[in-house]
Design an enzyme around this catalytic site. Sequence first.
Site, short mmCIF file in Angstrom:
data_model
loop_
_atom_site.label_atom_id
_atom_site.label_comp_id
_atom_site.label_asym_id
_atom_site.label_seq_id
_atom_site.Cartn_x
_atom_site.Cartn_y
_atom_site.Cartn_z
N ASP A 17 0.87 -1.16 0.00
CA ASP A 17 0.00 0.00 0.00
C ASP A 17 0.92 1.23 0.00
OD1 ASP A 17 -2.31 1.65 0.47
OD2 ASP A 17 -1.71 1.75 2.58
N LEU A 18 0.38 2.38 -0.39
CA LEU A 18 1.24 3.57 -0.45
C LEU A 18 1.11 4.45 0.81
CD1 LEU A 18 3.07 5.64 -1.90
CD2 LEU A 18 1.02 6.53 -2.99
N ASP A 19 -0.09 5.05 0.98
CA ASP A 19 -0.28 6.02 2.06
C ASP A 19 -0.20 5.32 3.41
OD1 ASP A 19 -0.93 8.37 0.40
OD2 ASP A 19 -2.71 7.23 -0.15
N THR A 25 2.08 10.05 4.24
CA THR A 25 1.04 10.91 3.66
C THR A 25 -0.32 10.77 4.35
OG1 THR A 25 0.89 9.17 2.01
CG2 THR A 25 1.95 11.22 1.31
N LYS A 53 -9.12 5.31 5.98
CA LYS A 53 -7.86 4.84 5.42
C LYS A 53 -8.11 3.68 4.45
CE LYS A 53 -4.74 6.44 9.00
NZ LYS A 53 -3.86 6.08 10.12
N SER A 122 -2.67 0.69 -4.42
CA SER A 122 -3.17 1.82 -3.62
C SER A 122 -4.52 2.31 -4.13
CB SER A 122 -2.15 2.97 -3.72
OG SER A 122 -2.69 4.16 -3.22
N ALA A 123 -5.33 2.80 -3.19
CA ALA A 123 -6.62 3.40 -3.57
C ALA A 123 -6.43 4.80 -4.13
CB ALA A 123 -7.51 3.48 -2.33
N LYS A 153 -11.00 -0.84 -1.33
CA LYS A 153 -10.73 -1.80 -0.27
C LYS A 153 -11.87 -1.66 0.74
CE LYS A 153 -5.84 -0.84 -0.94
NZ LYS A 153 -4.63 -0.17 -0.42
N GLU A 177 0.02 -3.32 4.67
CA GLU A 177 -1.11 -2.38 4.82
C GLU A 177 -1.13 -1.70 6.18
OE1 GLU A 177 -3.70 -0.83 3.89
OE2 GLU A 177 -3.92 -1.49 1.82
N ASP A 178 -1.57 -0.44 6.18
CA ASP A 178 -1.74 0.25 7.46
C ASP A 178 -3.21 0.43 7.82
OD1 ASP A 178 -2.23 2.17 5.41
OD2 ASP A 178 -2.01 3.76 6.89
C1 BG6 Z 1 -5.79 5.80 0.28
C2 BG6 Z 1 -5.75 6.62 1.56
O1 BG6 Z 1 -4.53 5.26 0.04
O2 BG6 Z 1 -6.15 6.62 -0.83
C3 BG6 Z 1 -7.03 7.41 1.75
O3 BG6 Z 1 -5.56 5.75 2.66
C4 BG6 Z 1 -7.33 8.23 0.50
O4 BG6 Z 1 -6.89 8.26 2.87
C5 BG6 Z 1 -7.40 7.30 -0.71
O5 BG6 Z 1 -8.57 8.92 0.65
C6 BG6 Z 1 -7.69 8.03 -2.00
O6 BG6 Z 1 -6.62 8.90 -2.29
P1 BG6 Z 1 -6.64 10.04 -3.37
O7 BG6 Z 1 -5.22 10.51 -3.41
O8 BG6 Z 1 -7.08 9.43 -4.67
O9 BG6 Z 1 -7.60 11.08 -2.93
MG MG Z 2 -2.72 3.13 3.61
#
Ligand code: BG6
Ligand code: MG
Length: 225
Positions: A17-19, A25, A53, A122-123, A153, A177-178
């Site tokens: 996962d990224l964030d 972030t 998240k 990542s989402a 997710k 994953e966090d």
């Molecule tokens: C996820 C984050 O990785 O991405 C969420 O955990 C975030 O907090 C989601 O809302 C969507 O991200 P973005 O950058 O497309 O708004």
């Molecule tokens: Mg995350």
Amino acid sequence: MSLAIMHKMEIKGLIFDLDGVIANTADLHYRAWCKIGDQWGFNLSKAQNEELKGISRKDSILKIANWAGKSFTNEELDAFAFEKNKNYLSYCQTLGIKDILPGVYDFINASMNKDLKLAVGSASKNAKIILQKLGILDLFSIIVDGNMVQNSKPNPEVFIKCAEILELEPKSCIVFEDSQAGIQAAINAGMFSVGVGQEDLERCNHKIKNFEGLSPEQLINQLSN
Ligand code: BG6
Ligand code: MG
């Protein structure tokens, strides 16, 4: 080469996962959502933020409006989501190598040296921009982001897509994953899951505080115990 985990099981791929896993972030997303909540006189709590998240921007704005007891048209919701993203990206302007979470860089390099296949799942629709700012976009040949999936997710779509592109079976992959939604997505995908950072994550196969001092061999051994 691949690393044996049990008699018949082998780990061949790692999906990050990224964030909150690769990048520092998650707090910036929270700050940007709080700013939207403030406009509505709504105080988004840290506990509520945990539920945001791992889920998409659109699903997040829907949840926050619901918690705030607000009812908006689709167009209004889109405008709030757009504004949140504008603020989020302005907070991300100073992101750089210093914002890669502890140990991640070395862990990724060690994993590549072991010929493990790597992907980001990542989402976020901003995933490539963020990886670029961190200076590690080139480390990942496979990035499945929020632009490439229909379902947030805990739906496993993002991780299944990673495994398909990596040409690996789900059971040969570990997801990092966090978020609880992300752990559930990994379970739903039939993959191993490692919870990162959050002590209260449930149902993951293993938990780590961060990647500092961790080697892929060590982690795979810990998972098999
Ligand atoms: C996820 C984050 O990785 O991405 C969420 O955990 C975030 O907090 C989601 O809302 C969507 O991200 P973005 O950058 O497309 O708004
Ligand atoms: Mg995350």
